[in-house]
Motif scaffolding. Structure first.
Motif: not given
Length: 426
Positions: A134-157
């Protein structure tokens, strides 16, 4: 003639040789190892990925015989396959490697963290751990969402977003999560994809999976899910498009197509959605039609997919997700009737069929389906009655009396023990 090495032996041989390689050679070996992981079944994966192996990886990173970047290349793929292949890997939880990653994420010493390094550790940890603390949720969730929010349209992203969302969706539903931590971002991810189609099909389904898992603890999300983001409409469209991509002539156990796997994931969410939601809109009619289409495509060779289709249709009638005439128009009543006449049925199909007809019968007894035209209800009831009478449905129901007692005694969904409850009466 020498005996050919098994996939686990090949993997172990490559792993044992990592310490003798430079960083570039390690990367090539790990790419080959990842290919072997794709070939492994659950038993082989559990044989290879023991606590001893994870401890060894920790030690190799510690003494710098394995670069962290290469270790992450291997570990991400292990976690990715673990989730897609639906197997539990408890060996990581108590390993020294797990402890090392927790310490990096918590960072009690307040060291400045390299963002890419932090993201990599978040992804590996969330993918591999059985339940994220539970104590890692506030660290992991914003971190992972930031990656998923990258809107570059290429295969790597796209691949990076897919892995991040898969890791995000693996965070336990048992924990309550403040909306401020995720809702704005996950809505943006879903809405942007609806307009621009920038995510892979798996990533998009996984974004929904994460949001739906939050619905488990937050009923107030229903308005967002149903009327703002249109889950039913999106699930219908995805099922229709994915169904066209699968070679349904192959047997389910022989088919490694990603699209077939994603269909199963959507249907699983649809089942839970019908169970949990109370709202409905016009999107539901299209979703029910798409489920029928998926069933018709999968019925010969895909028993698990068929089971999910029938379960979701049964729940749709039970939870009143559409009017009775929708079920008649889409041929669902005939579909269940034909299923119940098969000589080789498993318990799940019988249970779904009996439950479906129990609800059809109950809803047609009186004006309870929101119909404004009572004459229309009576005409529909007679049509269904005549169809069931022609098919000898009374004898079919009578043959399942013993099963009805069985499911009641074993804690399944309650079913009436009175055969006439499943039949139409004019």
């Amino acid at each position: 003639m020498s005996k050919e090495m098994s996939v686990t032996e090949k993997f172990t041989s490559l792993f044992d040789g990592l310490e003798k390689c430079d960083e570039e050679e390690q990367m090539q070996k790990i790419k080959e190892m990842n290919g072997l992981i794709d070939e492994m079944n659950e038993e082989e994966l559990l044989t290879v990925f023991t606590i001893e192996l994870f401890n060894k990886i920790h030690q190799m990173i510690e003494i710098k015989t394995l670069s962290l970047e290469n270790a992450i290349l291997l570990l991400k793929h292990v976690g990715y396959c673990k989730i897609l292949k639906f197997f539990l890997l408890f060996s990581f939880d108590d390993s020294l490697l797990s402890k090392r990653m927790r310490e990096i994420l918590i960072d009690k010493n307040g060291k400045k963290k390299d963002e890419k390094h932090l993201i990599d550790v978040c992804e590996c940890f969330a993918l591999l751990i059985h339940r994220c603390p539970y104590e890692l949720i506030s660290i992991c969730v914003p971190c992972l969402l930031k990656v998923a929010l990258n809107k570059e349209e290429n295969e790597e992203t796209q691949k990076e977003a897919e892995i991040a969302l898969l890791a995000l969706s693996h965070i336990s539903t048992c924990y309550e999560m403040k909306r401020e931590l995720y809702l704005k971002e996950i809505k943006e991810i879903i809405e942007y994809h609806q307009e621009h189609r920038n995510l892979t099909r798996l990533a998009y389904q996984t974004a929904w999976k994460f949001l739906m898992s939050r619905f488990f603890n937050d009923d107030d999300l229903e308005e967002v899910i149903v009327n703002e983001l249109h889950f039913a409409r999106e699930a219908a469209r995805e099922l229709e498009e994915l169904t066209k991509c699968v070679n349904w002539k192959k047997k389910e156990e022989e088919n490694g197509e990603k699209e077939a796997h994603i269909i199963g994931r959507w249907l699983f969410e649809v089942c839970d959605f019908f169970d949990s939601s109370t709202l409905q809109n016009d999107d539901f009619v299209g979703l029910i039609a798409s489920i029928v289409q998926t069933y018709q495509s999968s019925r010969d060779n895909y028993p698990y997919t068929c089971h999910l289709c029938l379960s979701s249709l049964r729940r749709a009638i039970e939870k009143k997700k559409a009017k009775i005439d929708t079920f008649a128009k889409e041929g669902i009543i005939v579909l269940f009737s034909e299923e119940m006449k098969q000589s080789t049925l498993d318990d799940d199909i019988i249970q779904n069929g009996l439950n479906f007809f129990l609800n059809i019968s109950e809803r047609l007894k009186k004006k309870t389906d929101g119909e404004t035209d009572e004459t229309k209800r009576k005409v529909l009831k007679r049509k269904i009655f005549e169809k069931m009478e022609k098919d000898g449905f009374e004898d079919i129901i009578a043959s399942f009396c013993g099963f009805i007692s069985f499911v009641n005694e074993n804690g399944y969904r309650e079913l009436s023990k009175i055969p006439s409850e499943y039949l139409m009466h004019l």
